[in-house]
Design a protein around this motif. Structure first.
Motif, PDB file in Angstrom:
ATOM      1  N   SER A 127       5.575   6.185  -7.575  1.00 40.01           N
ATOM      2  CA  SER A 127       5.846   7.121  -8.418  1.00 40.01           C
ATOM      3  C   SER A 127       6.972   7.028  -9.617  1.00 40.01           C
TER       4      SER A 127
ATOM      5  N   LEU B 171       0.154   4.887   2.575  1.00 38.43           N
ATOM      6  CA  LEU B 171       1.273   4.251   1.955  1.00 38.43           C
ATOM      7  C   LEU B 171       2.497   4.963   2.716  1.00 38.43           C
TER       8      LEU B 171
ATOM      9  N   THR C 114      -1.326   6.356  -4.922  1.00 42.91           N
ATOM     10  CA  THR C 114      -0.620   7.273  -4.519  1.00 42.91           C
ATOM     11  C   THR C 114      -1.198   8.556  -3.868  1.00 42.91           C
ATOM     12  N   GLU C 115      -2.516   8.811  -4.226  1.00 47.08           N
ATOM     13  CA  GLU C 115      -3.201   9.870  -3.325  1.00 47.08           C
ATOM     14  C   GLU C 115      -3.894   9.156  -2.186  1.00 47.08           C
ATOM     15  N   GLY C 116      -3.587   8.180  -2.019  1.00 45.77           N
ATOM     16  CA  GLY C 116      -3.802   7.438  -0.575  1.00 45.77           C
ATOM     17  C   GLY C 116      -5.508   7.288  -0.506  1.00 45.77           C
TER      18      GLY C 116
ATOM     19  N   GLN D  81       7.004   3.271  -0.244  1.00 44.40           N
ATOM     20  CA  GLN D  81       6.101   2.734  -1.200  1.00 44.40           C
ATOM     21  C   GLN D  81       5.466   3.906  -2.143  1.00 44.40           C
ATOM     22  N   GLU D  82       5.368   5.051  -1.784  1.00 43.86           N
ATOM     23  CA  GLU D  82       4.937   6.170  -2.817  1.00 43.86           C
ATOM     24  C   GLU D  82       6.242   6.468  -3.697  1.00 43.86           C
ATOM     25  N   GLN D  83       7.388   6.409  -3.424  1.00 47.31           N
ATOM     26  CA  GLN D  83       8.569   6.693  -4.161  1.00 47.31           C
ATOM     27  C   GLN D  83       8.451   5.462  -5.185  1.00 47.31           C
TER      28      GLN D  83
END
Length: 624
Positions: A432, A423, A416-418, A427-429
């Protein structure tokens, strides 16, 4: 065996007591004791009770073996049909002579012992006949199985069952039959007992030696069982004789109360149980020596006996005693006392209304018995069970749940921090949400760990000063977003005074508030209201969580704070299929010397928590 002698002694002593009646002096009671008549009566009664216990055990075992022999006969028939043809003639499945042998020879073996077991149960002849039949049936089954080594274990099983009699003579008979069977069949049918055609000549000695080895331990068990039965009979005889003497004294000597009470004291001083009589002011009159042995306090202390009861049990015990005195009914309670020497003991008290009084005042007479050993044994068994459960469960959590979830969260955090590649927003959602789910699992694991901690340790760890209103306000703030999403209002009715302090583990108290809020929100329909109220009540700090959610039935309320050992059916109301939240809340509140309860009606459900008030002005609370 001694029932006639015991009955004669009992009748002679009872006639002597009744004949002398109220004219019997204290000196006469002491004279009877000095001549050993009371001791002789106890000994005879003990022998009678012991004989009854032993005979009942013999009869029960006879009936058990009657059923077992019949089952073994059926098993032998099935073995002859399914196993013997293969064992003795390879793969041939034709009818075998062992079928007839198992039916008729097996029936011949069991018919006599079964008949004796049902019509002459408890006799020595029946036991010995059953021992012979049991080992003969064992030998028949070994024969039908072709002398397989595995079936020889049935010999040891038979000896173990025979040990239930607690009569070592039965084991001697069974051992002799086993040795004789191995000798005879070893000479003429070696394959049927050893599974080989030409065994060593002295193989029966090896088998018999192993049987004798087992007999050593089984015979010792029989001896210990008999000793335990004798001790049980002795205790029962003493109690029966004590109760009998007390009843005779109370019934036969009501006309001369003063003389009767003096004799009653002298008689009761010879037994270890404390006997007491109530007075009009709720005080007790007791016998000196047993009372001192139990409480380590003078007899004058019996006038205020409730002061010896520890504070946690005092109100319950005294209230029940007052009700029994007012209504003139039987009283029975178990409570703890603290002796003047500082020792805490569990006491079992029983009392019945005293008959023969004409002054119109209800009085009770009863006994006090020290049951500390039994209570300690129950507590130790519970602790051992909880410790075993905790150790197994914690090992599973540490290795199989917690570490993989933490590791997964670290990887998902990098994603999520890349740091592992860019992303998309969707995808991040999704990641999470996965992290949130993992964090919820970790919280559940922490709840379970906390349950085991409070099961094992009742002391509060890391105690600190805190304001209950601050804790409630902070928790409500954390739940506001979830409440808004469900269109539920959270209202606060908190006392703003400075006397809402408590001492304890703030994180544990926070967990209780969060669990109650979470349950209220979970079972709250949209548009409802949750009210959090905190106030002082005497020396307690109270807070309530009220919601207009689902109604909880009375039978469900009684299970709310119990440990959910298994998931029984689908969850309803506040009883999900699996959950430890409310049980953990009770454990935490108990550790803080508080109380938690639940009330529910058609208007909603209210959980009430009370905690001891902290008089200190200090607080270490920090909002999260």
């Amino acid at each position: 065996m001694h029932s006639g002698k015991e009955g004669q002694i009992h009748n002679n002593s009872r006639i002597r007591l009744l004949a002398e009646g109220n004219k019997m002096s204290v000196d006469r009671i002491e004279q009877l004791k000095s001549h050993g008549e009371v001791a002789e009566l106890i000994s005879a009664k003990t022998q009678s009770i012991f004989d009854q216990l032993v005979h009942k055990n013999y009869a029960d075992c006879d009936h058990m073996f009657a059923v077992l022999l019949f089952i073994e006969w059926l098993g032998g028939v099935l073995t002859a049909l399914l196993v013997s043809p293969t064992s003795w003639e390879g793969v041939s499945a034709s009818a075998h002579i062992h079928v007839m042998l198992s039916i008729w020879l097996g029936m011949a073996i069991i018919i006599l012992p079964i008949g004796l077991a049902w019509f002459y149960s408890g006799s020595m002849l029946t036991r010995q006949t059953i021992a012979v039949a049991q080992l003969l049936m064992t030998g028949l089954i070994i024969h039908l199985c072709g002398g397989r080594l595995e079936t020889h274990f049935l010999v040891f099983g038979s000896l173990t069952f025979l040990a239930f009699y607690a009569d070592w003579r039965v084991l001697v008979t069974a051992t002799a039959i086993t040795a004789l069977d191995h000798i005879v069949r070893g000479l003429y049918l070696p394959f049927s007992v050893y599974g080989v055609t030409y065994p060593e000549p002295w193989r029966w000695v090896e088998h018999a030696s192993w049987v004798l080895f087992a007999d050593v331990f089984l015979i010792r068990k029989c001896v210990l069982d008999m000793r335990e039965k004798w001790r049980t009979a002795e205790k029962q005889a003493q109690m029966e004789l004590t109760n009998q003497i007390i009843e005779e004294q109370v019934i036969e000597r009501t006309e001369q109360v003063k003389e009767s009470e003096e004799k009653f004291r002298n008689l009761c001083s010879s037994v270890p149980t404390v006997i007491f009589e109530s007075k009009a002011d709720n005080s007790w009159e007791v016998i000196g020596l047993p009372w001192f042995q139990l409480t380590a306090s003078p007899v004058e202390k019996a006038k205020e006996w409730w002061t010896l009861v520890i504070e946690a049990d005092r109100k319950r015990t005294l209230d029940s005693w007052k009700v029994a005195v007012e209504e003139g009914k039987e009283w029975s309670q178990e409570f703890r006392i603290q002796t003047l020497s500082g020792v805490t003991k569990w006491i079992k008290a029983k009392a019945v209304p005293l008959t023969g009084k004409t002054d119109g005042k209800r009085k009770l007479i009863g006994t006090l018995e020290d049951v500390t050993d039994r209570k300690n044994a129950e507590d130790n068994n519970r602790r051992i069970l909880l410790m075993n459960q905790r150790d197994d469960f914690m090992a599973m959590l540490a290795n199989d749940l917690k570490n993989p979830i933490v590791g997964t969260n670290r990887i998902l955090g990098l994603m999520t921090e890349g740091k592992l590649g860019k992303l998309e927003v969707e995808q991040e959602q999704i990641l999470s949400k996965i992290v949130e789910g993992n964090n919820e699992l970790l919280r559940m694991i922490q709840h379970i760990i906390a349950v085991y901690k409070y099961d094992r340790e009742s002391d509060i760890q890391a105690s600190e000063h805190a304001s209950l209103t601050s804790l409630i306000r902070d928790c409500a703030k954390n739940f506001q977003q979830s409440a808004d999403a469900k269109k539920v209002r959270i209202e606060l009715d908190l006392s703003e005074t400075s006397d809402m302090g408590i001492v304890g583990n703030c994180e544990s108290i926070r967990v209780v508030i969060q669990n109650l809020l979470d349950n209220a929100l979970k079972f709250m329909p949209a548009g409802g209201t949750i009210v959090l109220k905190a106030f002082r009540q005497g020396d307690l700090v109270m807070f309530k969580v009220n919601n207009t959610g689902s109604f909880i039935e009375l039978d469900q309320r009684s299970k709310l704070f119990e440990r959910p050992l298994t998931g029984e059916g689908e969850g309803t109301g506040y009883l999900p299929k699996v959950g430890l939240g409310l049980y953990m809340c009770r454990q935490i509140i108990d550790a803080h010397k508080g109380n938690i309860s639940c009330e529910s009606d058609n208007d909603g459900t209210t959980f009430t928590v009370s905690l001891p008030h902290d008089t200190s002005d200090e607080t270490n609370f920090q909002p999260t």
